[in-house]
Design a protein around this motif. Structure first.
Motif, PDB file in Angstrom:
ATOM      1  N   MET A 124      -6.089 -11.552  15.289  1.00 53.13           N
ATOM      2  CA  MET A 124      -4.942 -10.654  15.168  1.00 53.13           C
ATOM      3  C   MET A 124      -3.836 -11.035  16.141  1.00 53.13           C
ATOM      4  O   MET A 124      -2.671 -11.152  15.783  1.00 53.13           O
ATOM      5  CB  MET A 124      -5.369  -9.206  15.466  1.00 53.13           C
ATOM      6  CG  MET A 124      -6.118  -8.513  14.368  1.00 53.13           C
ATOM      7  SD  MET A 124      -5.324  -8.643  12.778  1.00 53.13           S
ATOM      8  CE  MET A 124      -3.953  -7.544  12.982  1.00 53.13           C
ATOM      9  N   ILE A 149      -3.316  -1.009  13.241  1.00 48.41           N
ATOM     10  CA  ILE A 149      -2.603  -2.217  12.839  1.00 48.41           C
ATOM     11  C   ILE A 149      -1.095  -2.023  12.963  1.00 48.41           C
ATOM     12  O   ILE A 149      -0.365  -2.949  13.292  1.00 48.41           O
ATOM     13  CB  ILE A 149      -2.990  -2.583  11.388  1.00 48.41           C
ATOM     14  CG1 ILE A 149      -4.469  -2.926  11.305  1.00 48.41           C
ATOM     15  CG2 ILE A 149      -2.146  -3.716  10.863  1.00 48.41           C
ATOM     16  CD1 ILE A 149      -4.882  -4.070  12.170  1.00 48.41           C
ATOM     17  N   CYS A 171      -7.772   2.754  11.207  1.00 51.46           N
ATOM     18  CA  CYS A 171      -7.546   1.308  11.172  1.00 51.46           C
ATOM     19  C   CYS A 171      -6.086   1.005  10.864  1.00 51.46           C
ATOM     20  O   CYS A 171      -5.484   0.105  11.459  1.00 51.46           O
ATOM     21  CB  CYS A 171      -8.433   0.655  10.123  1.00 51.46           C
ATOM     22  SG  CYS A 171     -10.168   0.685  10.547  1.00 51.46           S
ATOM     23  N   ARG A 172      -5.520   1.756   9.954  1.00 48.64           N
ATOM     24  CA  ARG A 172      -4.114   1.519   9.603  1.00 48.64           C
ATOM     25  C   ARG A 172      -3.214   1.770  10.789  1.00 48.64           C
ATOM     26  O   ARG A 172      -2.266   1.022  11.059  1.00 48.64           O
ATOM     27  CB  ARG A 172      -3.706   2.452   8.459  1.00 48.64           C
ATOM     28  CG  ARG A 172      -4.333   2.047   7.159  1.00 48.64           C
ATOM     29  CD  ARG A 172      -3.660   2.770   6.019  1.00 48.64           C
ATOM     30  NE  ARG A 172      -3.944   2.062   4.792  1.00 48.64           N
ATOM     31  CZ  ARG A 172      -3.446   2.408   3.619  1.00 48.64           C
ATOM     32  NH1 ARG A 172      -2.642   3.427   3.536  1.00 48.64           N
ATOM     33  NH2 ARG A 172      -3.745   1.718   2.548  1.00 48.64           N
ATOM     34  N   PRO A 198      -0.127  -5.599   6.149  1.00 49.74           N
ATOM     35  CA  PRO A 198      -0.787  -4.591   6.995  1.00 49.74           C
ATOM     36  C   PRO A 198      -2.016  -4.007   6.306  1.00 49.74           C
ATOM     37  O   PRO A 198      -3.038  -3.740   6.950  1.00 49.74           O
ATOM     38  CB  PRO A 198       0.289  -3.532   7.178  1.00 49.74           C
ATOM     39  CG  PRO A 198       1.570  -4.235   6.972  1.00 49.74           C
ATOM     40  CD  PRO A 198       1.313  -5.320   5.983  1.00 49.74           C
ATOM     41  N   LEU A 200      -4.739  -0.605  18.719  1.00 44.11           N
ATOM     42  CA  LEU A 200      -5.710  -1.600  18.262  1.00 44.11           C
ATOM     43  C   LEU A 200      -6.687  -1.928  19.386  1.00 44.11           C
ATOM     44  O   LEU A 200      -7.912  -1.930  19.192  1.00 44.11           O
ATOM     45  CB  LEU A 200      -4.980  -2.868  17.801  1.00 44.11           C
ATOM     46  CG  LEU A 200      -5.896  -4.017  17.390  1.00 44.11           C
ATOM     47  CD1 LEU A 200      -6.648  -3.673  16.131  1.00 44.11           C
ATOM     48  CD2 LEU A 200      -5.101  -5.301  17.191  1.00 44.11           C
ATOM     49  N   LEU A 208      -9.960  -5.155   9.661  1.00 47.10           N
ATOM     50  CA  LEU A 208     -10.431  -4.423  10.848  1.00 47.10           C
ATOM     51  C   LEU A 208     -11.588  -3.516  10.477  1.00 47.10           C
ATOM     52  O   LEU A 208     -12.626  -3.486  11.147  1.00 47.10           O
ATOM     53  CB  LEU A 208      -9.275  -3.612  11.443  1.00 47.10           C
ATOM     54  CG  LEU A 208      -9.637  -2.650  12.587  1.00 47.10           C
ATOM     55  CD1 LEU A 208     -10.283  -3.396  13.732  1.00 47.10           C
ATOM     56  CD2 LEU A 208      -8.406  -1.906  13.080  1.00 47.10           C
ATOM     57  N   TYR A 248      -4.763  -6.468   6.896  1.00 47.71           N
ATOM     58  CA  TYR A 248      -5.256  -6.496   8.274  1.00 47.71           C
ATOM     59  C   TYR A 248      -6.117  -5.280   8.567  1.00 47.71           C
ATOM     60  O   TYR A 248      -7.161  -5.392   9.212  1.00 47.71           O
ATOM     61  CB  TYR A 248      -4.095  -6.539   9.277  1.00 47.71           C
ATOM     62  CG  TYR A 248      -3.079  -7.621   9.015  1.00 47.71           C
ATOM     63  CD1 TYR A 248      -3.475  -8.842   8.481  1.00 47.71           C
ATOM     64  CD2 TYR A 248      -1.732  -7.429   9.290  1.00 47.71           C
ATOM     65  CE1 TYR A 248      -2.546  -9.836   8.217  1.00 47.71           C
ATOM     66  CE2 TYR A 248      -0.806  -8.416   9.035  1.00 47.71           C
ATOM     67  CZ  TYR A 248      -1.207  -9.613   8.488  1.00 47.71           C
ATOM     68  OH  TYR A 248      -0.298 -10.580   8.221  1.00 47.71           O
ATOM     69  N   SER A 249      -5.655  -4.110   8.080  1.00 43.63           N
ATOM     70  CA  SER A 249      -6.453  -2.922   8.388  1.00 43.63           C
ATOM     71  C   SER A 249      -7.783  -2.981   7.630  1.00 43.63           C
ATOM     72  O   SER A 249      -8.804  -2.537   8.144  1.00 43.63           O
ATOM     73  CB  SER A 249      -5.694  -1.638   8.065  1.00 43.63           C
ATOM     74  OG  SER A 249      -5.275  -1.636   6.736  1.00 43.63           O
TER      75      SER A 249
END
Lengths: 491, 480
Positions: free
Chosen positions: B257, B476, B472-473, B320, B74, B327, B323-324
């Motif tokens: 985050m 995270i 991105c995944r 998750p 990240l 992001l 969050y991704s």
């Protein structure tokens, strides 16, 4: 290689060509014209093998393509066509050629951008008709708004900015709810595959909510009463080519959406809400027919007539029988030809007189006899005269409606009266009578270029009216399959 | 000795940028005015060097400074994005600064110190590191906003920013101290463990959480803590607004985050509700008030507020996936914001600021190419396909639907339609109105190329969106 990617080619050739046309810049208009005509014709030729290679015996998707795109959400670049989309794709590639030709001399400002916008839009519209992935469909569906927004706003009439913004926001608002529905379907089925959604079991309440979310998107595009108010504004202000594309193809997208999404994905909700849909359709047919009668602006009159005719299409879809749906599809294609032709006719007049008010005309036949006969044909097709394409669709829909409810058929049938009334009365006031004023007296008849595109449409209208079988045969299998999907409950 | 190198190595990029910033500060003293460009080039070189170091570091993620500092995926992704965005910012601002007599080494040095602050934020695994980074960034920004010393507007903006920023820092610290009181640690991983052992409705924890969220909301500029945003965006010189409206958004994402997800994810039930309010208000107020603006910088300030609301939606999905998505959204937003402010900088000439909406009238007549780029940027901000802005919104909305908050998704898309109106108005001005000023647009070659790449990336990156989402995944995954 070619047959495997013919759909992709039909989508990307005009888009890439459009970018190339835009790149010619503001100062090389002749080059831009030639190039865009070449691209449009090539695209039309590319779509022809779809017709010749199409197997009408099956409802399965043909010319399929399937590639990974956004794997994280199982969004794929998935294309394919059945009989319903095939007709609309051909209509699109055919109309675009005419639009390019019709803009030849009329458009003098920012020529390359105008032509590029139409070519890019052609690619996007073909994309809508062959996308088999929910997100891919949505991307094409929404991206189309951008060039249309520019077309209306940049080359339109006096009130163009208002119309462009209204058009964009209205349709954008309609579509975003569809996006939420698509995402919901993704979480129910685990993919964005439209064909998988057709098989997906859904409860009653989710079905109704999905139906309504899709309804906002499609009804605005069709447009159905009462969300039709953007259309007259957009039509009146758009340049001729914009009106043609709007009427001939964009309106069909909403109807296509009902066939591809609403009916097969939410059959139970479709049945439950059919009464509501039929009501809206009949209001469109009857009430909008009256509204069209009192219009003083040529384009507005044709715009309202479009809404009424599209009411026929949605009526046909929601009576759930083969005649109704096939009639609706034929009506879509026929209306694409007829309304496109009428808008082109208005464009021909407007280029010479710079007015769209009916009262400024009169006696045009004395000065433009060839034009008057072409317009006569299209006006009669618009009223549904047997022998023209307008008759086939309306006849089938009324026939289908009879099987469900005589009153539906009766109310739908009134259009034959109103349609004739507003179209022929308009025709009479514009074309017949003594020469109204000096401007009309100075009119020149159509030149070869104008005759060319009007003749092409005239041939299409007559061919479809006299011998509709080649068109109908393509759709039989797909419509059968669709009816079967709609008749099986998902509860 | 081996012990020390092993411990410091993950922080190599930070150390490098910091040393270079100090060096540039000294070198700049000895440069004559015509050779000022050396400072600029050194700055850009620093960013490039830092990128190389960060890429090398990606291979071996690890902790440094006794676990106060972490270099994970990240951090790597965000740092690379920060370098890239800042690189563009400096390139865009060059002529603007020179025209206004602001082309001085301090701008670049302060900018680099800000970058170090952001880097510390994204790499923080300890509340103190986080706070240190935040303050280093904020102090650099206060000074940059006041950079145009003789401008009343800029001075006022800097004062407002400073006072409100100080309050926000105070709130954040107070909240952190509460968390410390309960968990007896400032180390994020330890806090996380301690919190998960406690009941999620622990009074003191939730009390501290409220202050932390308020502090974050201040820094992010989420409604109702947004009042400084339009004034600062408007008052600051555009080159500074450009800096302030792009890379710090990425750092702010890291702040959220590290604090909320890394530290107190266990309390998600509590902060989810708070974020729902912040998100809906931000999208609502941001989008509606933006309509009333006739200054493009102010309009973009309100637009940034609404985008903040949108990205909070991804966070509050508390998964998750969410969050991704957030992001991805923030990365895309940074690119869009960069391009939009870059456009204002480009159109501004010596003694003239192209910051009113009316200054964009008829841009299509002056330069179809720039009009097209700006149109792309605006449609991307509005989330219209096929631009990347659409996929960013799609991702966030799907995460909200996945979290079972369908009503929130519907509200978000409806507010996005309202937002579309003012972006559309910019397109309308550029394409449908006549130009008031027909002077040709002069730009350096490198700016032309960079701005073109910047805006076009929103369109041509379409086939690679899947890869970006995967990245991105991955980023995270490492955080928890």
């Amino acid at each position: 290689m070619f047959t495997e990617h013919v759909l992709s080619l039909a989508i990307w050739l005009p888009i890439v060509g459009g970018i190339a046309v835009a790149a010619t810049g503001d100062r090389r208009a002749p080059l831009a014209r030639d190039l865009s005509l070449v691209v449009a014709i090539m695209t039309f030729l590319v779509t022809l093998p779809l017709y010749t290679g199409f197997n009408p015996g099956t409802h399965a998707m043909q010319f399929g393509e399937d590639y990974a795109w956004i794997e994280a959400f199982r969004i794929r670049y998935r294309l394919g066509i059945d009989g319903i989309s095939l007709l609309l794709i051909l209509l699109t590639s055919f109309s675009t050629v005419l639009v390019i030709v019709s803009a030849w001399r009329v458009i003098q400002v920012k020529v390359s951008q105008y032509l590029a916008a139409f070519l890019i839009m052609e690619g996007l519209m073909i994309g809508v008709f062959c996308a088999l992935d929910g997100i891919l469909f949505y991307v094409f569906w929404e991206a189309m708004l951008v060039p249309m927004f520019i077309i209306i706003g940049l080359w339109g009439g006096a009130n163009r900015v208002y119309a462009a913004v209204k058009f964009f926001l209205y349709t954008f608002l309609g579509s975003v709810l569809m996006l939420v529905a698509l995402i919901y379907l993704y979480y129910q089925s685990g993919s964005f595959d439209i064909l998988a959604w057709h098989e997906l079991k859904l409860g009653r309440i989710p079905q109704i909510l999905i139906f309504l979310a899709l309804f906002t998107a499609f009804a605005v595009k069709v447009p159905m009463w009462p969300v039709h108010t953007w259309l007259p504004d957009a039509h009146v202000e758009a340049p001729t080519g914009g009106s043609v594309i709007l009427a001939a193809i964009m309106l069909k997208m909403g109807a296509y959406g009902f066939l591809r999404f609403s009916l097969p994905i939410t059959p139970d909700a479709s049945h439950e809400l059919a009464g509501f849909m039929i009501l809206l359709s009949l209001i469109a047919i009857v009430y909008i027919g009256f509204v069209a009668l009192v219009q003083e602006d040529l384009k507005k009159l044709i715009a309202y007539s479009s809404i009424a005719h599209m009411g026929f299409v949605t009526l046909g879809f929601f009576i759930f029988n083969a005649q109704g749906i096939e009639g609706g599809i034929i009506q879509m294609i026929s209306h694409g030809f007829v309304s496109g032709a009428l808008f082109l006719c208005v464009g021909v007049l407007y280029d010479r007189m710079h007015t769209r008010q009916i009262r400024d005309y009169g006696g045009v036949a004395n000065r433009m006899p060839i034009f008057a006969s072409f317009m006569m044909l299209f006006a009669l097709a618009n009223t549904g005269l047997p022998g023209t394409s307008g008759f086939v669709g309306e006849f089938l829909v009324i026939l289908g409606a009879f099987q469900v409810n005589v009153w539906y058929a009766f109310l739908a049938g009134t259009t034959l009266v109103f349609g004739a009334a507003y179209t022929l009365w308009m025709y009479k006031r514009v074309i017949f009578g003594a020469v109204a004023n000096d401007q009309v007296a100075g009119l020149q008849d159509i030149d070869a270029r104008e005759a060319l595109y009007l003749a092409a449409l005239a041939v299409a209208v007559l061919a479809m009216g006299v011998w509709p079988d080649p068109f109908l045969n393509l759709t039989h299998a797909s419509v059968e399959h669709l009816l079967q999907q709609v008749s099986v409950s998902k509860l | 000795m081996t012990f020390i190198t092993a411990n410091v190595l993950p922080a190599a990029p930070e150390i490098f940028v910091f040393s270079m910033a100090c060096m540039i500060l000294i070198v700049d003293l000895f440069l004559t005015e015509p050779r000022r460009v050396v400072s600029y080039l050194l700055t850009q070189l620093t960013l490039a060097g830092a990128a190389v170091l960060t890429v090398q570091g990606l291979a071996a993620p690890g902790y440094a400074f006794n676990g106060m500092f972490v270099a994970d995926v990240l951090a790597g992704v965000l740092k690379l994005a920060i370098y890239l965005v800042t690189f563009f910012v400096f390139a865009y601002s060059r002529d603007y600064l020179r025209d206004r007599g602001m082309f001085r080494g301090e701008y670049f040095v302060l900018g680099l110190f800000g970058v170090v602050g952001m880097m510390a934020m994204v790499s923080a695994s300890h509340f103190l590191t986080l706070y240190l980074g935040l303050e280093l960034l904020s102090l650099s920004l206060y000074a940059m906003v006041a950079f145009q010393r003789d401008s009343d507007q800029a001075t006022e903006a800097a004062m407002k920013y400073f006072v409100l920023g100080a309050i926000a820092s105070g709130m954040l610290l107070y909240g952190m101290s509460m968390l410390y009181g309960v968990t007896r640690s400032l180390d994020i991983a330890t806090v996380r463990q301690a919190v998960s052992a406690l009941p999620p409705d622990h009074t003191l924890l939730v009390f501290g959480l409220v202050f932390v969220v308020v502090g974050i909301a201040f820094k992010l500029g989420a409604v109702p803590f947004h009042m400084w945003v339009p004034d600062v965006y408007h008052g600051a010189p555009t080159a500074v607004t450009l800096y302030l409206g792009t890379a710090p958004k990425l750092a702010a994402f890291a702040l959220v985050m590290r604090l909320l997800i890394g530290g107190v994810e266990h309390l998600s039930a509590s902060w989810q509700d708070m974020l729902v309010i912040l998100a809906v208000l931000s999208m609502g107020i941001g989008n509606i008030v933006a309509i009333a603006q006739d200054n493009l910088k102010r309009m973009l300030a309100y637009s940034s507020i609404s985008h903040t609301g949108f990205f909070l939606l991804g966070i509050l999905s508390a998964s998750p996936n969410g969050y991704s998505s957030a992001l991805f959204y923030v990365l895309v937003y940074a690119v869009m914001s960069l391009g939009s402010f870059g456009m204002i900088v480009l159109l501004s000439r010596a003694g003239f600021e192209a910051e009113r909406l009316a200054d964009f009238k008829g841009l299509n007549q002056r330069s179809p190419w720039y009009a097209f780029l700006m149109m792309l940027l605006m449609f991307s901000m509005a989330g219209v396909p096929p631009t990347v802005g659409f996929y960013a919104k799609l991702l966030v909305i799907q995460s909200v639907v996945n979290a079972g908050l369908v009503w929130l998704a519907v509200a978000a898309v409806l507010l996005a339609v309202i937002g579309a109106y003012y972006y559309l108005r910019v397109v309308k001005l550029m394409y449908f109105d006549d130009a008031e000023d027909r002077s040709p647009i002069a730009a350096r070659g490198d700016v032309k190329v960079l701005l073109g790449a910047n805006a076009l990336s929103l369109l041509v990156s379409m086939p690679w969106i899947g890869a970006l989402i995967d990245l991105c995944r991955q980023a995270i995954q490492g955080i928890r």
